[in-house]
Scaffold this motif. Structure first.
Motif, PDB file in Angstrom:
ATOM      1  N   LEU A  15       0.848  -1.186   0.000  1.00  0.00           N
ATOM      2  CA  LEU A  15       0.000   0.000   0.000  1.00  0.00           C
ATOM      3  C   LEU A  15       0.884   1.236   0.000  1.00  0.00           C
ATOM      4  N   SER A  16       0.479   2.243  -0.760  1.00  0.00           N
ATOM      5  CA  SER A  16       1.165   3.535  -0.693  1.00  0.00           C
ATOM      6  C   SER A  16       0.401   4.431   0.275  1.00  0.00           C
ATOM      7  N   MET A  17       1.131   5.037   1.211  1.00  0.00           N
ATOM      8  CA  MET A  17       0.552   5.868   2.267  1.00  0.00           C
ATOM      9  C   MET A  17       1.080   7.284   2.100  1.00  0.00           C
ATOM     10  N   PRO A  18       0.334   8.159   1.418  1.00  0.00           N
ATOM     11  CA  PRO A  18       0.861   9.486   1.070  1.00  0.00           C
ATOM     12  C   PRO A  18       1.187  10.367   2.273  1.00  0.00           C
ATOM     13  N   ASP A  19       0.352  10.371   3.297  1.00  0.00           N
ATOM     14  CA  ASP A  19       0.597  11.247   4.440  1.00  0.00           C
ATOM     15  C   ASP A  19       1.835  10.819   5.234  1.00  0.00           C
ATOM     16  N   GLN A  20       2.103   9.514   5.241  1.00  0.00           N
ATOM     17  CA  GLN A  20       3.291   9.007   5.937  1.00  0.00           C
ATOM     18  C   GLN A  20       4.513   8.986   5.015  1.00  0.00           C
ATOM     19  N   LYS A  21       4.291   9.306   3.718  1.00  0.00           N
ATOM     20  CA  LYS A  21       5.362   9.365   2.713  1.00  0.00           C
ATOM     21  C   LYS A  21       6.118   8.041   2.624  1.00  0.00           C
ATOM     22  N   GLU A  22       5.356   6.937   2.594  1.00  0.00           N
ATOM     23  CA  GLU A  22       5.994   5.628   2.578  1.00  0.00           C
ATOM     24  C   GLU A  22       5.125   4.584   1.877  1.00  0.00           C
ATOM     25  N   ILE A  23       5.784   3.478   1.538  1.00  0.00           N
ATOM     26  CA  ILE A  23       5.111   2.285   1.031  1.00  0.00           C
ATOM     27  C   ILE A  23       5.185   1.232   2.133  1.00  0.00           C
ATOM     28  N   ARG A  24       4.080   0.517   2.348  1.00  0.00           N
ATOM     29  CA  ARG A  24       4.065  -0.532   3.358  1.00  0.00           C
ATOM     30  C   ARG A  24       3.902  -1.893   2.696  1.00  0.00           C
ATOM     31  N   ARG A  25       4.602  -2.870   3.236  1.00  0.00           N
ATOM     32  CA  ARG A  25       4.598  -4.221   2.674  1.00  0.00           C
ATOM     33  C   ARG A  25       4.227  -5.232   3.747  1.00  0.00           C
ATOM     34  N   TRP A  26       3.156  -5.987   3.482  1.00  0.00           N
ATOM     35  CA  TRP A  26       2.773  -7.115   4.327  1.00  0.00           C
ATOM     36  C   TRP A  26       3.153  -8.386   3.574  1.00  0.00           C
ATOM     37  N   LYS A  27       3.931  -9.278   4.183  1.00  0.00           N
ATOM     38  CA  LYS A  27       4.427 -10.475   3.489  1.00  0.00           C
ATOM     39  C   LYS A  27       3.285 -11.396   3.059  1.00  0.00           C
ATOM     40  N   THR A  28       2.242 -11.475   3.896  1.00  0.00           N
ATOM     41  CA  THR A  28       1.050 -12.256   3.581  1.00  0.00           C
ATOM     42  C   THR A  28      -0.162 -11.496   4.110  1.00  0.00           C
ATOM     43  N   TRP A  29      -1.334 -11.969   3.784  1.00  0.00           N
ATOM     44  CA  TRP A  29      -2.561 -11.340   4.262  1.00  0.00           C
ATOM     45  C   TRP A  29      -2.628 -11.357   5.793  1.00  0.00           C
ATOM     46  N   ASP A  30      -2.100 -12.407   6.406  1.00  0.00           N
ATOM     47  CA  ASP A  30      -2.180 -12.551   7.866  1.00  0.00           C
ATOM     48  C   ASP A  30      -1.040 -11.859   8.604  1.00  0.00           C
ATOM     49  N   ASP A  31      -0.112 -11.274   7.885  1.00  0.00           N
ATOM     50  CA  ASP A  31       1.019 -10.581   8.511  1.00  0.00           C
ATOM     51  C   ASP A  31       0.509  -9.358   9.289  1.00  0.00           C
ATOM     52  N   THR A  32       1.017  -9.177  10.503  1.00  0.00           N
ATOM     53  CA  THR A  32       0.582  -8.042  11.333  1.00  0.00           C
ATOM     54  C   THR A  32       1.653  -6.969  11.479  1.00  0.00           C
ATOM     55  N   SER A  33       2.859  -7.219  10.961  1.00  0.00           N
ATOM     56  CA  SER A  33       3.962  -6.260  11.128  1.00  0.00           C
ATOM     57  C   SER A  33       4.542  -5.899   9.759  1.00  0.00           C
ATOM     58  N   PRO A  34       4.023  -4.858   9.125  1.00  0.00           N
ATOM     59  CA  PRO A  34       4.513  -4.511   7.787  1.00  0.00           C
ATOM     60  C   PRO A  34       5.882  -3.856   7.811  1.00  0.00           C
ATOM     61  N   GLN A  35       6.582  -3.981   6.676  1.00  0.00           N
ATOM     62  CA  GLN A  35       7.807  -3.214   6.457  1.00  0.00           C
ATOM     63  C   GLN A  35       7.418  -1.841   5.920  1.00  0.00           C
ATOM     64  N   ASN A  36       8.195  -0.827   6.269  1.00  0.00           N
ATOM     65  CA  ASN A  36       7.937   0.530   5.807  1.00  0.00           C
ATOM     66  C   ASN A  36       9.106   1.015   4.961  1.00  0.00           C
ATOM     67  N   TRP A  37       8.811   1.460   3.735  1.00  0.00           N
ATOM     68  CA  TRP A  37       9.841   1.996   2.850  1.00  0.00           C
ATOM     69  C   TRP A  37       9.508   3.444   2.533  1.00  0.00           C
ATOM     70  N   ALA A  38      10.308   4.365   3.033  1.00  0.00           N
ATOM     71  CA  ALA A  38      10.086   5.790   2.791  1.00  0.00           C
ATOM     72  C   ALA A  38      10.595   6.172   1.406  1.00  0.00           C
ATOM     73  N   LEU A  39       9.849   7.032   0.720  1.00  0.00           N
ATOM     74  CA  LEU A  39      10.308   7.550  -0.566  1.00  0.00           C
ATOM     75  C   LEU A  39      11.341   8.652  -0.333  1.00  0.00           C
ATOM     76  N   PRO A  40      12.286   8.813  -1.250  1.00  0.00           N
ATOM     77  CA  PRO A  40      13.283   9.881  -1.102  1.00  0.00           C
ATOM     78  C   PRO A  40      12.640  11.253  -1.262  1.00  0.00           C
ATOM     79  N   ASP A  41      13.320  12.261  -0.765  1.00  0.00           N
ATOM     80  CA  ASP A  41      12.862  13.648  -0.887  1.00  0.00           C
ATOM     81  C   ASP A  41      11.508  13.874  -0.218  1.00  0.00           C
ATOM     82  N   ALA A  42      11.143  12.981   0.734  1.00  0.00           N
ATOM     83  CA  ALA A  42       9.858  13.110   1.437  1.00  0.00           C
ATOM     84  C   ALA A  42       8.688  13.206   0.469  1.00  0.00           C
ATOM     85  N   ASP A  43       8.773  12.511  -0.662  1.00  0.00           N
ATOM     86  CA  ASP A  43       7.723  12.533  -1.665  1.00  0.00           C
ATOM     87  C   ASP A  43       6.516  11.722  -1.172  1.00  0.00           C
TER      88      ASP A  43
END
Length: 331
Positions: A190-218
């Motif tokens: 999922l792309s989260m514009p207000d948090q300026k990041e992309i979140r990744r859930w490994k599976t549907w049941d995953d409860t702890s996503p990874q967060n990847w921030a875009l450069p330049d606070a985009d």
């Protein structure tokens, strides 16, 4: 087996001829061009090597030069399908596995778009997102359809499982807004514009996503999973587009002058960015701009969703004219 290697080699030879000749008849269907090739080609030479267990077979086809100036010119234009219905207005589009072509409409309905059957172009309803949610984006995997929606609670994803027709939902961000959705078949992004990041859930049941921030606070918006590049392609609010590796989150700037992107799609040769009534084709090789295919007949309205099917054909959703149209060959 030798017979399997021979058949595979012949099919590869026919496909190579098809790819070479498609540019001479961009309006014709792949099936019609391939049928013409098979009727006009002869096997000029063949050979194979092997050790008794595995074989490599080679096939050389010969085509008369007249096929380009006579045969290809007589082929009819490929049949284009238009999905349109009263009180139905598409707002996003996706293609995935057994789900096929899937559309989200402006009222939160999710439908499979089925063409070529006895009923012609059929809009087959799957489910509807409840009215308390504003459904905005859809993506499909081999066995499920996912819809990203926002409400007073926050970002919620609905999952429709094709096998049992069950609907599940998960809150992905309390009091947070999601703008883009993608899946690689297992992981959900999922792309989260207000948090300026992309979140990744490994599976549907995953409860702890990874967060990847875009450069330049985009702020990330539209997003698609690129199977060939094993990456996400995502647009930023500043008009930039990035490739984000799904392996480690490493990012690459693809273009910095796109404007507001409403949808992104990928094909074998190109990455395509759609902004209102405009489209930009970028070559995979070096991200340089290219002209769209001559057979791509847009309808002049705002393009809100695009999908490329398993045959590398493009479909688009026109919001202004309330329709989905395709397929258009891209290879």
């Amino acid at each position: 087996m030798l017979s399997e290697a021979k058949n595979k080699s012949a099919n590869d030879a026919y496909n190579n001829a098809l790819q070479y000749l498609k540019g001479e008849a961009p309006q014709a269907s792949d099936a019609d061009i391939l049928s013409l090739i098979k009727s006009a080609a002869i096997v000029q030479d063949s050979a194979f090597v092997g050790d008794g267990n595995a074989y490599t077979y080679y096939t050389l086809l010969r085509l008369a030069k007249e096929i380009e100036v006579i045969g290809l010119k007589t082929l009819p234009a490929a049949s284009i399908t238009t999905f349109k219905d009263k009180n139905w207005r598409p707002s996003d589009l996706s293609f995935g596995g057994s789900a096929g072509l899937v559309a989200l409409d402006s009222n939160g309905g999710v439908s499979q778009l089925i063409s070529g059957g006895p009923n012609g172009a059929e809009i087959h309803a799957l489910f509807r997102v409840p009215g308390a949610y504003q459904a905005s984006v859809v993506t499909a995997s081999q066995d499920a359809v996912f819809v990203g929606a926002n409400s007073q609670i926050g970002c919620t994803v609905f999952r429709y499982t094709l096998a049992n027709k069950k609907i599940g939902k998960k809150i992905m961000g309390i009091h947070q807004h999601c703008a883009g959705i993608a899946t690689d078949g297992n992981a959900l992004y999922l792309s989260m514009p207000d948090q300026k990041e992309i979140r990744r859930w490994k599976t549907w049941d995953d409860t702890s996503p990874q967060n990847w921030a875009l450069p330049d606070a985009d702020q990330p918006g539209a997003m698609v999973f690129d199977q060939i590049g094993q990456r996400l392609v995502v647009s930023g609010s500043s008009g930039k587009a990035y490739g984000v590796s799904v392996i480690d989150g490493k990012q690459q700037l693809l273009n910095s002058n796109l404007g507001v992107v409403t949808s992104i799609s990928t094909s074998k040769l190109n990455i395509m960015f759609w902004s209102g009534k405009k489209i930009l084709f970028l070559a995979r090789s070096d991200n340089h701009g290219e002209n769209p295919p001559a057979n791509l007949a847009l309808t002049g309205g705002a393009i809100v969703g695009v999908a490329v099917d398993s045959s590398d054909h493009l479909w688009f959703a026109d919001y202004d004219h309330a329709l989905v149209k395709g397929p258009f060959s891209l290879s």
